[in-house]
Design an enzyme around this catalytic site. Structure first.
Site, PDB file in Angstrom:
ATOM      1  N   GLU A 238     -25.611   9.025  20.306  1.00  0.00           N
ATOM      2  CA  GLU A 238     -24.821   9.059  19.249  1.00  0.00           C
ATOM      3  C   GLU A 238     -24.417   7.941  18.436  1.00  0.00           C
ATOM      4  OE1 GLU A 238     -20.789  10.654  20.257  1.00  0.00           O
ATOM      5  OE2 GLU A 238     -21.507  12.026  21.681  1.00  0.00           O
TER       6      GLU A 238
ATOM      7  N   ARG B 156     -29.074  17.844  19.522  1.00  0.00           N
ATOM      8  CA  ARG B 156     -28.305  17.504  20.637  1.00  0.00           C
ATOM      9  C   ARG B 156     -26.805  18.412  20.583  1.00  0.00           C
ATOM     10  NH1 ARG B 156     -24.249  13.051  22.738  1.00  0.00           N
ATOM     11  NH2 ARG B 156     -23.982  13.478  24.623  1.00  0.00           N
TER      12      ARG B 156
ATOM     13  N   TYR C 104     -20.906   3.052  18.682  1.00  0.00           N
ATOM     14  CA  TYR C 104     -20.256   3.239  17.478  1.00  0.00           C
ATOM     15  C   TYR C 104     -19.819   1.866  16.892  1.00  0.00           C
ATOM     16  CZ  TYR C 104     -19.904   8.358  17.977  1.00  0.00           C
ATOM     17  OH  TYR C 104     -20.367   9.660  18.214  1.00  0.00           O
TER      18      TYR C 104
ATOM     19  N   HIS D 130     -19.402  18.024  28.010  1.00  0.00           N
ATOM     20  CA  HIS D 130     -18.813  17.025  27.121  1.00  0.00           C
ATOM     21  C   HIS D 130     -17.329  17.415  26.802  1.00  0.00           C
ATOM     22  CE1 HIS D 130     -20.315  14.947  23.114  1.00  0.00           C
ATOM     23  NE2 HIS D 130     -18.837  14.812  23.150  1.00  0.00           N
TER      24      HIS D 130
ATOM     25  N   GLU E  82     -20.043  10.463  28.058  1.00  0.00           N
ATOM     26  CA  GLU E  82     -18.998   9.505  28.007  1.00  0.00           C
ATOM     27  C   GLU E  82     -18.103   9.450  29.122  1.00  0.00           C
ATOM     28  OE1 GLU E  82     -17.371   8.984  23.915  1.00  0.00           O
ATOM     29  OE2 GLU E  82     -19.304   8.452  23.288  1.00  0.00           O
TER      30      GLU E  82
ATOM     31  N   ASN F 104     -24.255   5.919  23.684  1.00  0.00           N
ATOM     32  CA  ASN F 104     -23.719   6.263  22.438  1.00  0.00           C
ATOM     33  C   ASN F 104     -23.103   5.052  21.862  1.00  0.00           C
ATOM     34  OD1 ASN F 104     -24.097   8.999  23.093  1.00  0.00           O
ATOM     35  ND2 ASN F 104     -22.012   9.503  23.484  1.00  0.00           N
TER      36      ASN F 104
HETATM   37  C1  PNW Z   1     -17.408  10.090  21.260  1.00  0.00           C
HETATM   38  N1  PNW Z   1     -12.191   5.970  21.045  1.00  0.00           N
HETATM   39  O1  PNW Z   1     -15.937  10.104  21.517  1.00  0.00           O
HETATM   40  C2  PNW Z   1     -17.556  11.573  21.421  1.00  0.00           C
HETATM   41  O2  PNW Z   1     -18.849  11.666  22.408  1.00  0.00           O
HETATM   42  C3  PNW Z   1     -17.926  12.490  20.423  1.00  0.00           C
HETATM   43  O3  PNW Z   1     -17.396  13.988  21.047  1.00  0.00           O
HETATM   44  C4  PNW Z   1     -16.746  12.178  19.316  1.00  0.00           C
HETATM   45  O4  PNW Z   1     -16.799  12.965  18.401  1.00  0.00           O
HETATM   46  C5  PNW Z   1     -17.292  10.906  18.903  1.00  0.00           C
HETATM   47  O5  PNW Z   1     -17.456   9.759  19.783  1.00  0.00           O
HETATM   48  C6  PNW Z   1     -16.447  10.214  17.661  1.00  0.00           C
HETATM   49  O6  PNW Z   1     -15.164   9.942  18.109  1.00  0.00           O
HETATM   50  C7  PNW Z   1     -15.314   9.092  21.510  1.00  0.00           C
HETATM   51  O7  PNW Z   1     -11.243   6.393  20.812  1.00  0.00           O
HETATM   52  C8  PNW Z   1     -13.833   9.171  21.246  1.00  0.00           C
HETATM   53  O8  PNW Z   1     -12.908   4.726  21.024  1.00  0.00           O
HETATM   54  C9  PNW Z   1     -13.075   8.336  21.256  1.00  0.00           C
HETATM   55  C10 PNW Z   1     -13.439   7.009  21.136  1.00  0.00           C
HETATM   56  C11 PNW Z   1     -14.862   6.701  21.274  1.00  0.00           C
HETATM   57  C12 PNW Z   1     -15.709   7.593  21.541  1.00  0.00           C
END
Ligand code: PNW
Length: 479
Positions: A381, A82, A315, A127, A172, A313
């Site tokens: 992601e 991706r 996390y 992006h 996002e 995505n």
């Molecule tokens: C995503 N937060 O962004 C993005 O899609 C990527 O480009 C990035 O590198 C990856 O997550 C890791 O951070 C985020 O602050 C950026 O909560 C910031 C946040 C969450 C996702």
């Protein structure tokens, strides 16, 4: 038992095993070959916006070193990669008035090399890196941005769509709206609490819908690809499950994050009812402008149903408690009246916002299955960060991928969720936005101090390659 020990084949035979990157985070070449400026060029060149005033001017220099990236992709045994296109590399002023052929050539080479290596490209159009020329006209808060995005998308479908079958319009929109237009922590650095984020989010949805309809009408018949947008979502649970206030706050939290964009596209065609009622009540009670949360009008292309799969995505997870906002505070958080906190039992990895909660992903997948009409889902992601001294033997991160994929396999097997693929963030260490190079998400280490920007596989890269290999050969045996 680790997922590698599993004998049964839990992933579909055509499951996508991928890793992800984005243009601004890896390419460098910020002004090479007639590339136009993007808002991240402007933002990172300002003072005090990024960790130690770093920028993506060079980053991993993938604009020059693409073949090194390809080597990494092959070493991992990925079936899918991706990546994103830099809008201002292709269209320096953001419009199709001038197409930069050198940008076209670069992405043609990347796509062709991937296909020659039997790797399927998954391409994100946007992006976080809006052409600065469009920002100068108001960026995502400008209604005309949807026309510009549609023209850009059509150009990309026409130019690359004979070979690219999986498209993501936007990455996002929540992060772009909230961090870019509410908090000002990301480009374009707008701090306009309680107003601009909703406007930006709305225009992103309009832009996405226009691109999907254009694909559907003009390209799908011949190219037969799929188009969606990548939504970030945390899984949230009430801080005190017995508190009705916390339970309601958790629902608001979900509505104001994933629901903000998932509801218009996948659920109802409008923002979540809780989001509308919260904002309207506060407008009324406090005299805030009445049009803060825009409305979808039926003279415009419909937004509902403009995604051919769900791109998630994921996390982290959150505990949520109810808070009441003090009168007069015009802000997104004020509207939401839900505060998210970390559960002390969750390990935090690297960055403070990232608690490691693999089973939160399983719960979120089930939630999406239940609320979005059982879509096909790609996890576009998911990752684990490292900060401080580099540890090439990052066994923790390898464990993280194993634990997470075990939860994904449970979602598939036990919950019947139609998960079609998984993309690790990221292929390699890169420019982590406001954190610069201080936060490393890579499966490959990048030596940013070395002129060759040497890529070296982390132990977690070997672990992920191993997971892919085992699942792949098992599914081949079963087939
Ligand atoms: C995503 N937060 O962004 C993005 O899609 C990527 O480009 C990035 O590198 C990856 O997550 C890791 O951070 C985020 O602050 C950026 O909560 C910031 C946040 C969450 C996702």
């Amino acid at each position: 038992m680790s997922i590698c020990d599993k004998r049964e084949n839990v992933f579909p035979h055509d499951f996508a095993w991928g890793a992800a990157t984005s243009a601004y985070q890896i390419e460098g070449g910020w002004n090479a070959d007639d590339k136009g400026l993007s808002i991240w060029d402007t933002f990172s060149h300002g003072k005090g916006t990024v960790f130690e005033d770093q920028s993506g001017d060079v980053a991993c220099n993938s604009y020059t070193l693409w073949e090194e990236d390809l080597r990494c992709i092959k070493q991992l045994g990925l079936t899918h990669y991706r990546m994103s296109l830099s809008w201002s590399r292709l269209l320096p002023d953001g419009t199709t008035r001038h197409v930069n052929q050198k940008g076209v050539n670069y992405y043609n080479k990347v796509i062709n090399d991937l296909l020659a290596g039997n790797v399927t490209p998954v391409v994100t159009l946007y992006h976080f890196d809006l052409p600065q020329a469009l920002q100068d006209r108001g960026g995502w808060t400008w209604a005309g941005v949807a026309d510009a995005f549609e023209a850009y998308a059509v150009l990309c479908f026409r130019t690359f769509g004979d070979r690219v079958r999986l498209w993501l319009t936007l990455n996002e929109p929540y992060i772009c709206a909230k961090l870019g237009h509410e908090d000002g922590l990301f480009a374009p650095g707008v701090r306009d609490p309680g107003v601009s984020a909703y406007r930006a989010g709305h225009n992103m949805l309009r832009a996405h819908a226009r691109a999907w309809h254009a694909y559907d009408a003009l390209f799908r018949p011949e190219q037969e690809g799929l188009v969606s947008l990548a939504l970030n979502g945390d899984w949230a649970e009430p801080l005190d499950p017995r508190s009705p206030q916390d339970v309601a706050a958790t629902e608001r939290y979900m509505a104001f994050t994933l629901g903000w964009f998932a509801s218009p596209v996948f659920m109802t065609g409008d923002y979540p009812a809780t989001m509308r009622s919260q904002i309207e009540a506060r407008n009324l009670a406090q005299g805030f402008p009445r049009d803060r949360l825009p409305v979808f009008v039926d003279t415009e292309p419909r937004v509902l149903g403009t995604a051919d799969f769900f791109a998630l995505n994921y996390y982290t997870s959150r505990r949520v408690r109810a808070v009441s906002s003090p009168p007069g505070t015009l802000s997104f958080k004020g509207d939401r009246e839900a505060e998210d906190v970390l559960d002390p039992s969750w390990p935090v990895c690297g960055v403070p916002w990232l608690a490691v909660v693999p089973d939160g992903l399983r719960k979120l997948l089930k939630y999406i299955k239940d609320t979005c009409q059982e879509p096909a889902i790609y996890i576009t992601e998911n990752g684990f960060a490292q900060v401080g001294a580099v540890d090439l033997e990052d066994s923790q991160r390898g464990q993280f991928y194993q634990d997470t994929l075990l939860e994904v396999s449970k979602a598939v097997r036990e919950d019947g969720v139609n998960v079609r693929g998984y993309f690790a963030w990221s292929l390699m260490d890169n420019f982590e936005w406001a954190d610069g190079f201080s936060v490393r998400f890579g499966l490959f280490h990048v030596d940013f101090a070395h002129p060759q920007l040497t890529r070296t596989m982390y132990r977690s890269g070997r672990d992920y390659a191993d997971i892919i290999k085992r699942n792949y050969s098992q599914s081949a045996m079963k087939k």
